[in-house]
Design a protein around this motif. Structure first.
Motif, PDB file in Angstrom:
ATOM      1  N   MET A   1       0.828  -1.189   0.000  1.00  0.00           N
ATOM      2  CA  MET A   1       0.000   0.000   0.000  1.00  0.00           C
ATOM      3  C   MET A   1       0.870   1.249   0.000  1.00  0.00           C
ATOM      4  SD  MET A   1      -2.911   1.175   2.761  1.00  0.00           S
ATOM      5  CE  MET A   1      -4.031  -0.114   2.240  1.00  0.00           C
ATOM      6  N   LYS A   2       0.577   2.153  -0.919  1.00  0.00           N
ATOM      7  CA  LYS A   2       1.209   3.467  -0.884  1.00  0.00           C
ATOM      8  C   LYS A   2       0.220   4.414  -0.214  1.00  0.00           C
ATOM      9  CE  LYS A   2       2.932   7.444  -1.327  1.00  0.00           C
ATOM     10  NZ  LYS A   2       2.920   8.262  -2.522  1.00  0.00           N
ATOM     11  N   LEU A   3       0.617   4.950   0.923  1.00  0.00           N
ATOM     12  CA  LEU A   3      -0.224   5.861   1.691  1.00  0.00           C
ATOM     13  C   LEU A   3       0.264   7.294   1.514  1.00  0.00           C
ATOM     14  CD1 LEU A   3      -2.361   6.560   3.841  1.00  0.00           C
ATOM     15  CD2 LEU A   3      -0.622   6.052   5.571  1.00  0.00           C
ATOM     16  N   SER A   4      -0.625   8.140   1.063  1.00  0.00           N
ATOM     17  CA  SER A   4      -0.301   9.551   0.931  1.00  0.00           C
ATOM     18  C   SER A   4      -0.094  10.173   2.308  1.00  0.00           C
ATOM     19  CB  SER A   4      -1.446  10.260   0.197  1.00  0.00           C
ATOM     20  OG  SER A   4      -1.295  11.649   0.244  1.00  0.00           O
ATOM     21  N   GLY A   5       0.973  10.953   2.460  1.00  0.00           N
ATOM     22  CA  GLY A   5       1.229  11.604   3.737  1.00  0.00           C
ATOM     23  C   GLY A   5       0.122  12.554   4.143  1.00  0.00           C
ATOM     24  N   GLU A   6      -0.554  13.161   3.172  1.00  0.00           N
ATOM     25  CA  GLU A   6      -1.624  14.107   3.473  1.00  0.00           C
ATOM     26  C   GLU A   6      -2.752  13.463   4.256  1.00  0.00           C
ATOM     27  OE1 GLU A   6      -0.106  13.802   0.598  1.00  0.00           O
ATOM     28  OE2 GLU A   6      -0.004  15.674  -0.524  1.00  0.00           O
ATOM     29  N   VAL A   7      -2.936  12.154   4.096  1.00  0.00           N
ATOM     30  CA  VAL A   7      -3.991  11.452   4.825  1.00  0.00           C
ATOM     31  C   VAL A   7      -3.773  11.573   6.331  1.00  0.00           C
ATOM     32  CG1 VAL A   7      -4.968   9.166   5.289  1.00  0.00           C
ATOM     33  CG2 VAL A   7      -4.461   9.854   2.940  1.00  0.00           C
ATOM     34  N   LEU A   8      -2.509  11.587   6.754  1.00  0.00           N
ATOM     35  CA  LEU A   8      -2.191  11.650   8.177  1.00  0.00           C
ATOM     36  C   LEU A   8      -2.336  13.054   8.760  1.00  0.00           C
ATOM     37  CD1 LEU A   8       0.975   9.354   8.227  1.00  0.00           C
ATOM     38  CD2 LEU A   8      -1.438   8.721   8.445  1.00  0.00           C
ATOM     39  N   ALA A   9      -2.509  14.048   7.874  1.00  0.00           N
ATOM     40  CA  ALA A   9      -2.674  15.421   8.340  1.00  0.00           C
ATOM     41  C   ALA A   9      -4.120  15.759   8.664  1.00  0.00           C
ATOM     42  CB  ALA A   9      -2.142  16.401   7.294  1.00  0.00           C
ATOM     43  N   GLY A  10      -5.045  14.916   8.210  1.00  0.00           N
ATOM     44  CA  GLY A  10      -6.450  15.189   8.454  1.00  0.00           C
ATOM     45  C   GLY A  10      -6.892  16.489   7.812  1.00  0.00           C
ATOM     46  N   ALA A  11      -7.826  17.172   8.440  1.00  0.00           N
ATOM     47  CA  ALA A  11      -8.379  18.411   7.889  1.00  0.00           C
ATOM     48  C   ALA A  11      -7.383  19.557   7.920  1.00  0.00           C
ATOM     49  CB  ALA A  11      -9.644  18.805   8.654  1.00  0.00           C
ATOM     50  N   SER A  12      -6.361  19.468   8.778  1.00  0.00           N
ATOM     51  CA  SER A  12      -5.395  20.559   8.888  1.00  0.00           C
ATOM     52  C   SER A  12      -4.483  20.663   7.677  1.00  0.00           C
ATOM     53  CB  SER A  12      -4.544  20.388  10.149  1.00  0.00           C
ATOM     54  OG  SER A  12      -3.759  19.210  10.061  1.00  0.00           O
ATOM     55  N   LYS A  13      -4.322  19.548   6.940  1.00  0.00           N
ATOM     56  CA  LYS A  13      -3.529  19.488   5.715  1.00  0.00           C
ATOM     57  C   LYS A  13      -2.025  19.665   5.941  1.00  0.00           C
ATOM     58  CE  LYS A  13      -7.335  21.029   2.774  1.00  0.00           C
ATOM     59  NZ  LYS A  13      -7.796  21.992   1.752  1.00  0.00           N
ATOM     60  N   PHE A  14      -1.600  19.785   7.192  1.00  0.00           N
ATOM     61  CA  PHE A  14      -0.168  19.891   7.490  1.00  0.00           C
ATOM     62  C   PHE A  14       0.105  19.239   8.829  1.00  0.00           C
ATOM     63  CE2 PHE A  14       3.592  21.868   9.326  1.00  0.00           C
ATOM     64  CZ  PHE A  14       4.506  21.690   8.296  1.00  0.00           C
ATOM     65  N   GLY A  15       1.262  18.592   8.934  1.00  0.00           N
ATOM     66  CA  GLY A  15       1.637  17.956  10.188  1.00  0.00           C
ATOM     67  C   GLY A  15       0.843  16.684  10.436  1.00  0.00           C
ATOM     68  N   HIS A  16       0.613  16.384  11.715  1.00  0.00           N
ATOM     69  CA  HIS A  16      -0.086  15.156  12.086  1.00  0.00           C
ATOM     70  C   HIS A  16      -1.367  15.478  12.837  1.00  0.00           C
ATOM     71  CE1 HIS A  16       4.154  13.648  11.727  1.00  0.00           C
ATOM     72  NE2 HIS A  16       3.515  12.739  11.023  1.00  0.00           N
ATOM     73  N   ASP A  17      -2.459  14.958  12.332  1.00  0.00           N
ATOM     74  CA  ASP A  17      -3.717  14.948  13.065  1.00  0.00           C
ATOM     75  C   ASP A  17      -3.819  13.536  13.632  1.00  0.00           C
ATOM     76  OD1 ASP A  17      -6.335  14.573  13.882  1.00  0.00           O
ATOM     77  OD2 ASP A  17      -7.193  15.787  12.277  1.00  0.00           O
ATOM     78  N   PHE A  18      -3.538  13.395  14.938  1.00  0.00           N
ATOM     79  CA  PHE A  18      -3.417  12.043  15.470  1.00  0.00           C
ATOM     80  C   PHE A  18      -4.753  11.315  15.560  1.00  0.00           C
ATOM     81  CE2 PHE A  18       0.755  13.667  16.522  1.00  0.00           C
ATOM     82  CZ  PHE A  18       1.543  12.581  16.189  1.00  0.00           C
ATOM     83  N   ALA A  19      -5.840  12.051  15.483  1.00  0.00           N
ATOM     84  CA  ALA A  19      -7.135  11.375  15.357  1.00  0.00           C
ATOM     85  C   ALA A  19      -7.213  10.699  13.992  1.00  0.00           C
ATOM     86  CB  ALA A  19      -8.273  12.382  15.526  1.00  0.00           C
ATOM     87  N   ALA A  20      -6.733  11.396  12.957  1.00  0.00           N
ATOM     88  CA  ALA A  20      -6.704  10.815  11.607  1.00  0.00           C
ATOM     89  C   ALA A  20      -5.721   9.652  11.549  1.00  0.00           C
ATOM     90  CB  ALA A  20      -6.325  11.886  10.581  1.00  0.00           C
ATOM     91  N   VAL A  21      -4.571   9.794  12.198  1.00  0.00           N
ATOM     92  CA  VAL A  21      -3.586   8.703  12.242  1.00  0.00           C
ATOM     93  C   VAL A  21      -4.197   7.466  12.899  1.00  0.00           C
ATOM     94  CG1 VAL A  21      -1.344   7.960  13.129  1.00  0.00           C
ATOM     95  CG2 VAL A  21      -1.627  10.292  12.264  1.00  0.00           C
TER      96      VAL A  21
END
Length: 228
Positions: A1-21
């Motif tokens: 699986m190739k996972l886009s890094g943006e998925v881990l940013a959630g709605a903020s679109k930058f950094g880590h949204d740990f709820a999304a992680v």
């Protein structure tokens, strides 16, 4: 699986949204618990994009090196969330950085998968000028993967950018030759070529679609786009 890094940013679109992680980790756990052997190449676009910083005059090699480090940060964040769900997760880096991550070794990776661990690849291919899409195709070929799943925020492949063109046509299936001829940008040409030469299909799908992980496990034919 190739996972886009943006998925881990959630709605903020930058950094880590740990709820999304954590949400993504839960989906990964569900896939793994279905009996699928799963290896993930994670991008770093939520932290840095080499092509963006190059535009400001940063040396291309240094820009790509920064991007590789970003992918390792994402790998560690995802590993932490998956292991909290009781699933052993091993991170392998294409560049040496023990004890943060083990150095990539194909034999050890296959041993991890056979032992039921989730595997996460960080640092791309370990070389500048190669995208994490290319890394996903390369690792898939090396470990003998059955397919590459491109998990992103787009629900499949279009003949042109659907965010810019209202008449963009959805393509549920196409050949590698057509993907290269039409210059489909959902993955780069090198990734398409590696998968074509090794007969590894690519499944492009959105992780924002409801129950996407269940559809992967059921091998749904009416979900996302398939290149083969």
């Amino acid at each position: 699986m190739k996972l886009s890094g943006e998925v881990l940013a959630g709605a903020s679109k930058f950094g880590h949204d740990f709820a999304a992680v954590n949400d993504f980790a839960s989906a990964i756990a569900e896939i793994r618990n279905s009996g699928v052997e799963l290896a993930i190449v994670v991008g770093g676009g939520n932290l840095i994009r080499g092509r963006d910083v190059k535009a400001f005059g940063l040396d291309p090699v240094n820009a790509d090196s920064m991007g590789m480090l970003g992918t390792v940060m994402n790998a560690i964040a995802l590993k932490d969330s998956i292991e909290k769900l009781g699933i052993r997760t091993d991170v392998y880096s294409a560049v040496r950085m023990e004890p943060i991550a083990d150095m990539y070794n194909r034999v050890r990776v296959n041993d991890s998968l056979k032992s039921g661990h989730v595997v996460i690849f960080g640092a791309g291919t370990g070389h500048p000028f190669f995208s994490t899409d290319s890394a996903a195709a390369l690792r898939a070929a090396e470990i003998g993967a059955d397919c590459v799943v491109k998990a992103t925020k787009v629900n499949g492949i279009y003949d042109k950018d659907p965010e810019k063109f209202k008449d963009a046509k959805f393509l549920p299936e196409l050949s590698f030759s057509d993907a290269l001829r039409l210059n489909i940008e959902v993955m780069d040409a090198a990734a398409f070529a590696i998968c074509r030469d090794n007969k590894i299909p690519i499944w492009v799908l959105s992780v924002h679609e409801e129950n996407w992980q269940k559809k992967i496990c059921s091998d749904s034919e009416n979900f996302g786009s398939l290149v083969r």
